[in-house]
Write an enzyme that holds these catalytic residues in place. Structure first.
Site, PDB file in Angstrom:
ATOM      1  N   ASP A 247      -1.552   7.771   6.771  1.00 58.74           N
ATOM      2  CA  ASP A 247      -2.740   8.274   5.701  1.00 58.74           C
ATOM      3  C   ASP A 247      -3.636   6.714   5.561  1.00 58.74           C
ATOM      4  O   ASP A 247      -1.982   6.324   5.742  1.00 58.74           O
ATOM      5  CB  ASP A 247      -2.868   8.977   4.469  1.00 58.74           C
TER       6      ASP A 247
ATOM      7  N   ASP B 264      -5.866   5.621   2.649  1.00 62.47           N
ATOM      8  CA  ASP B 264      -6.874   5.466   1.479  1.00 62.47           C
ATOM      9  C   ASP B 264      -5.953   5.928   0.549  1.00 62.47           C
ATOM     10  O   ASP B 264      -5.130   6.782   0.665  1.00 62.47           O
ATOM     11  CB  ASP B 264      -8.328   5.946   1.159  1.00 62.47           C
TER      12      ASP B 264
ATOM     13  N   ASP C  35      -0.819  10.284  -0.004  1.00 62.87           N
ATOM     14  CA  ASP C  35      -0.161  10.073  -1.356  1.00 62.87           C
ATOM     15  C   ASP C  35      -1.254  11.192  -2.146  1.00 62.87           C
ATOM     16  O   ASP C  35      -1.057  11.316  -3.348  1.00 62.87           O
ATOM     17  CB  ASP C  35      -1.692   8.906  -2.363  1.00 62.87           C
TER      18      ASP C  35
END
Length: 219
Positions: free
Chosen positions: A7, A9, A179
């Site tokens: 991922d 961001d 996250d």
């Protein structure tokens, strides 16, 4: 070929490039600041709460692309990279990318943020393979609307499966670093699920399932 999927961001970046792009436009008076910031913040709150209407959000994000010349947009993005993205790039994230490359793995970024924003970021990180939400194009200019399946939640699986078919690849012994609990669907598909500086929900899931939890922020 083992895949190491990341991922973007709040995983490889210490922040959200999509939201930061909106802040960049507002700070420079390139949009109606009060109205744009209110909508941008509301969508971001929906994202954090797991209630994001991704189609509505992407069409909002891409609207400015549709009424701005591409050469101007590219100039804006150069400043955005310098002022906003470079300070968010995590050295430990770059080191982890390098570690996977050294192991012979194919490194990929998969992100819900659109390709206009993330294409140059992936290039800066030296990642050739990027799955991002796509921007409509016509006659060399952006249309201002998304096209195809947004790579968000289950959409990441849909888009990744298309990529796997095209490249005759599999998820055998694969990694995915994220996250966000929004990425639980894809985390459940890979061999090695890794929670990176995770939100509270993902942290609890990772602890329950015995997934690796790590920080790329020097904590």
């Amino acid at each position: 070929m083992r895949l190491a999927i990341f991922d973007l961001d709040n995983t490889l970046l210490a922040g959200d490039s999509d939201h930061q792009w909106g802040e960049y436009l507002c700070a420079r008076g390139l949009v109606d600041v009060e109205a744009y910031r209110a909508k941008n913040d509301a969508f971001y709150a929906d994202y954090l709460a797991g209630q994001l209407d991704v189609v509505a959000y992407q069409n909002f994000c891409q609207e400015v692309l549709g009424h701005t010349d591409k050469a101007v947009l590219d100039e804006w993005h150069t400043g955005f990279m310098r002022d906003c993205i470079e300070p968010m790039i995590l050295p430990q994230g770059e080191a982890l990318l390098a570690q996977h490359r050294a192991a012979g793995d194919l490194v990929m970024i998969i992100t819900a943020t659109n390709r206009f924003i993330t294409g140059p970021i992936a290039q800066r990180l030296g990642v050739e393979h990027l799955i991002a939400t796509e921007c409509g194009m016509q006659n060399g200019q952006y249309t201002g609307e998304l096209v195809g399946v947004p790579s968000f939640q289950e959409g990441k699986i849909t888009r990744l499966n298309h990529w796997l078919t095209e490249h005759q690849a599999t998820l055998e012994d694969s990694y995915f670093y994220s996250d966000s609990y929004n990425d639980l669907p894809l985390l459940e598909q890979v061999t090695h699920a890794v929670a990176v500086d995770p939100d509270d929900t993902l942290r609890a899931q990772a602890q329950q399932r015995g997934w690796t939890i790590l920080s790329l922020r020097g904590e």
